[in-house]
Design an enzyme around this catalytic site. Structure first.
Site, short mmCIF file in Angstrom:
data_model
loop_
_atom_site.label_atom_id
_atom_site.label_comp_id
_atom_site.label_asym_id
_atom_site.label_seq_id
_atom_site.Cartn_x
_atom_site.Cartn_y
_atom_site.Cartn_z
N ASP A 428 32.33 11.68 16.76
CA ASP A 428 31.90 12.44 17.69
C ASP A 428 31.05 11.83 18.71
OD1 ASP A 428 31.36 14.90 18.81
OD2 ASP A 428 29.43 14.66 18.04
N ASP A 636 27.06 14.91 13.50
CA ASP A 636 25.85 15.07 13.34
C ASP A 636 25.52 15.98 12.18
OD1 ASP A 636 26.28 17.61 14.22
OD2 ASP A 636 25.17 17.27 16.22
#
Lengths: 741, 117
Positions: A428, A636
């Site tokens: 990401d 995350d």
């Protein structure tokens, strides 16, 4: 209401009870104190838990003593039990090997000529062998009898059958030699076989137990990190209390060189903190007011006060320990085959030993009985199911432990196993490859001469001019709440610039901000006309956001702001590519910004998945999985949960104190991207160890059992091989500790 | 003659071994909230049925000093626990899926089954 019970020593009459009760009731916060003479115990009732030292002092002040008995922890119990076990085993190993040495001396051809007559005496051999058989091997018998009641056979069963046959035959030879002579068998006992086997197998067990203790070392180290006491500030006084008495909300003072007791947030002071023991991050972290601190980490330089937010089982360290323990309790898929085989193994070996006996008896040379007996004993003894059982779990224990020490938390053995097969990895972008916070990257003066003129030529050098432009912009932005403005202010603060006073501040929605600084009208924000500016276009092509600075309605400079990539990103991507892993980047940003970041970190253009909505990330992961690729997703862990869960291995990064993430297979405590590489390397190393262990354990049995059946190995040699076999598996797992990850 | 006797005896022993270890019948004990499991040369009871979606307390009482049985592993519930000798160790599990799950000693030599119903 809180109740505490403890014992008081030295009470002998009713007045003692009264004195103690009075002293205890005098402690502030205590609502009730009941002392019982017969049990010698006191029970305190209070609003808040009373600190132990207060109780001890109160009771001591009236001349008695509090006995605080801490319940022995599981760790202590294990330690006590292991020490006892090893001590007993050591005595048995030494005595058994010593006695068997005597028997060998007195019975081994060639060697026995040097022995005195008493050492050669068969009755004397019988006596020594009986000690080894029934005292040395006592535990084998006990374990065999109790497992046979459950109709289960294990290693002990094999040892017991093998050595008992040798012992009983030898005893019969000693007491009824005539019977064997009539059968044309040599009057020769085999006490050396029974005793040496027991001695060597006990030695094997001893070494194995010692080595096995090393496999769980990492978790013991983690538990040992815990601080024992905390200096809390209660009623404006600093007192040292035991760690388990700290409650959330307590203010705790930490001085330089001290361990931080529990998790919390700094309320006063600042310091550099070494968090390497928990996060694996080697550089000390600077912490200021408002920053979180992690329990069990080490305060290096400053003194500070912080408020405890998480205590007991909620602290990050406790959660890490729980996660590692759980991972060590899980099973790797690779272990399944070994499990199935070992559950049938021992009975099959018994059947093979019977076949060996029959085969040698029927087809063997003269004195077939002796050959049949010795070879079937060799089959029983050489078989080693332990090595198969130990192959995978010991490596998983060591692997997950090393991971935790490097800030790599593995959820279960399956994730560790899958990670070594990763062929595609998707990062990401925001917050994972990049820092996730906009930063000023470039400050450009458009018209130096005009700028100098505006401010009476006060600034001469170019560096001065740039600082001045930043100062000007930051002074204006200080009053704005825009994230880009915040980046400019942060930059000015970083360079320790003194901001100027602003009057008539105005925020123009959708455009920017303006105000009067040093008597000049300053505007910071979007471009005010449609002109294309070469410098701005260049910065925009790099994926940066450009803010324009006007003085007196004239454009004087540009400030470029971008989410910068982490220092470790490029190296991590490169190393992953070296491991032949295809690296992708996924982001909601537009293609240009995404491409610019990809270029910086070294990700191929075609591997950029841009303009992907958060809810589409999961779909992209599934698409990549379609080609039978093992796909990992690095995010995350908060916004990316569905994508993390749908990947073969979800890797959550730098999630601070919230480590127990269900969706991720691997959680990285720090934000260093090299940890992703380390996690994959750790998986590869662990799997290499497991495969070698399993190969060794299987090959050992597959090769040596038939060799023993055809009579090429003596039982004594077999017991030596057996002992070495399981130790070598455990030792190989311990070698993992030396692996470079 | 003796060879024939030894051969017949051998075959009978092999068949006996097979029957003794592989043909045993194990009864399933249904646990309600809590069940005591004796650890002594194996697990008693060996097959335990527990309810789905409810926490059941498995109380392992280890009486066997053999180091083989010192740990119990319930891999599907991510449990590896040391069982101190002559003590009762409680393990709580809350099954979220039905089926048969193996539990074993640390080295996988002794086995038991948990059946979630």
């Amino acid at each position: 209401m809180n109740k505490q019970t403890f014992a008081i020593k030295g009470m002998h009459c009713a007045s003692c009870v009264y004195t103690n009760e009075k002293a205890l009731k005098a402690i502030s916060g205590v609502t009730e104190a009941v002392v019982n003479l017969t049990t010698g115990k006191a029970t305190l009732t209070s609003e808040q838990p009373v600190e132990t030292n207060k109780i001890v002092d109160a009771v001591a002040s009236v001349g008695y003593q509090v006995l605080i008995e801490k319940e022995e922890s599981l760790d202590d119990k294990i330690k006590t039990e292991k020490i006892k076990e090893l001590k007993e085993l050591k005595v048995k190993v030494i005595v058994s090997l010593f006695l068997s040495g005597f028997i060998v001396w007195g019975s081994f051809p060639g060697l026995m000529n040097t022995a005195p007559d008493i050492v050669k005496n068969m009755f004397y051999h019988f006596l020594l062998a009986s000690i080894v058989q029934f005292w040395g091997a006592y535990d084998f018998y006990r374990a065999t009898i109790s497992s046979l009641r459950h109709r289960i056979a294990n290693m002990d069963t094999l040892v017991v059958i093998g050595t008992t046959v040798a012992y009983l035959y030898s005893t019969a030879v000693v007491f009824y030699p005539g019977f064997f002579e009539r059968l044309n068998l040599k009057v020769e006992p085999y006490f050396d076989v029974s005793t040496v086997i027991i001695g060597l197998i006990l030695l094997g067990r001893f070494l194995e137990a010692q080595a096995k203790a090393g496999t769980g070392e990492a978790i013991k180290k983690l538990i040992g990190l815990q601080a024992k006491t905390a200096r809390v500030i209660r009623n404006k006084k600093e007192i040292d209390i035991a760690i388990d008495e700290v409650v959330a909300g307590d203010l705790i003072r930490v001085r330089p060189g001290e361990k931080i007791p529990v998790d919390g947030v700094i309320v006063e002071g600042e310091s550099a903190i070494d968090e390497s023991m928990v996060t694996g991050e080697s550089m000390p972290a600077s912490k200021y007011k408002g920053d979180t601190v992690i329990g069990a980490t080490m305060n290096k330089s400053g003194s500070f006060v912080y408020k405890a937010t998480k205590v007991g089982k909620d602290t990050m360290l406790s959660q890490i320990i729980k996660l590692v323990e759980e991972a060590q309790g899980s099973k790797a898929p690779i272990q399944r085959l070994a499990d199935i085989i070992s559950s049938y193994f021992v009975p099959i070996v018994i059947m093979l030993a019977i076949s060996t006996f029959v085969g040698w008896y029927v087809f063997g040379p003269s004195s077939a009985f002796i050959f049949a007996m010795l070879n079937s004993i060799a089959v029983l003894i050489i078989a080693c199911p332990c090595a198969m059982g130990l192959a995978t779990p010991t490596a998983i224990m060591v692997g997950t432990g090393i991971g935790a020490q490097h800030g790599i938390l593995i959820k279960d053995a399956e994730s560790l196993e899958t990670a070594h097969k990763i062929k595609t990895i998707i990062f990401d972008k925001t917050g994972t490859l990049t820092k996730g916070q906009p930063e000023v990257t470039n400050i450009v003066l458009i018209d130096k001469a005009r700028y100098q003129k505006f401010f009476d030529g006060k600034q001469k050098t170019a560096k001065n001019l740039v600082s001045s432009l930043l100062n000007l912009s930051a002074s204006i932005e200080k009053s704005s709440e825009h994230p880009l403005g915040e980046a400019i202010v942060n930059k000015a603060e970083e360079e320790k610039l003194k901001l100027s006073k602003v009057i008539k501040f105005k925020s123009i929605t959708g455009k920017g901000v303006e105000g009067i600084v040093d008597g000049k009208k300053v505007y910071v924000g979007k471009l005010l006309n449609d002109l294309s500016i070469k410098e701005a276009d260049k910065l925009k092509n790099q994926g940066k956001t450009v803010v324009y600075v006007y003085v007196e309605d004239k454009l004087v400079g540009l400030i470029a702001i971008a989410d910068t990539v982490k220092e470790t990103a490029r190296e991590a991507v490169q190393q992953l590519q070296n491991l032949r892993i295809d690296v992708f980047m996924i982001t909601g940003d537009n293609r240009e910004t995404a491409q610019a970041i990809a270029l910086q970190v070294g990700i191929k253009k075609e591997n950029v998945l841009a303009e992907v909505l958060p809810e589409e990330k999961e779909k992209k992961v599934k698409e990549l999985k379609r080609n039978n690729q093992i796909v990992a997703f690095v995010g995350d862990g908060i916004n990316d949960a569905p994508a993390l869960a749908s990947a073969d291995v979800g890797i959550a990064m730098g999630t601070g104190t919230d480590v127990a993430i269900e969706a991720a297979g691997i959680t990285l405590v720090n934000k260093n991207l090299m940890s992703v590489v380390s996690a994959i390397k750790l998986s590869k190393q662990t799997m290499k160890t497991i495969k070698l262990n399993l190969f060794w354990a299987f090959a050992y049995n597959v090769v040596l059992i038939p060799v023993a059946m055809i009579g090429l190995i003596s039982p004594i040699l077999a017991s030596g091989a057996m002992a070495i076999s399981s130790i070598s598996v455990v030792t190989n797992s311990l070698f993992l500790k030396k692996a470079k990850i | 003659m003796d060879k024939i006797i030894v051969s017949i005896f051998g075959v009978i022993s092999i068949l006996f071994t097979y029957w003794f270890f592989f043909m045993k019948k194990v009864n399933t004990v249904v646990a309600t909230d809590e069940i005591n499991i004796l650890v002594d040369g194996g697990y008693k009871p060996e097959r335990i049925a527990i309810p789905y979606g409810k926490t059941t307390k498995l109380v392992f009482h280890r009486k066997d000093s053999s180091s083989c049985l010192e740990e119990v592993v319930i891999a599907d519930f991510k449990v590896r626990k040391f069982l101190p000798l002559n003590e009762k160790t409680e393990i709580e599990i809350n099954p979220t899926k039905k089926g048969e799950f193996d539990f074993s000693c640390g080295m996988g030599m002794f086995h038991g089954k948990i059946i979630v119903i």
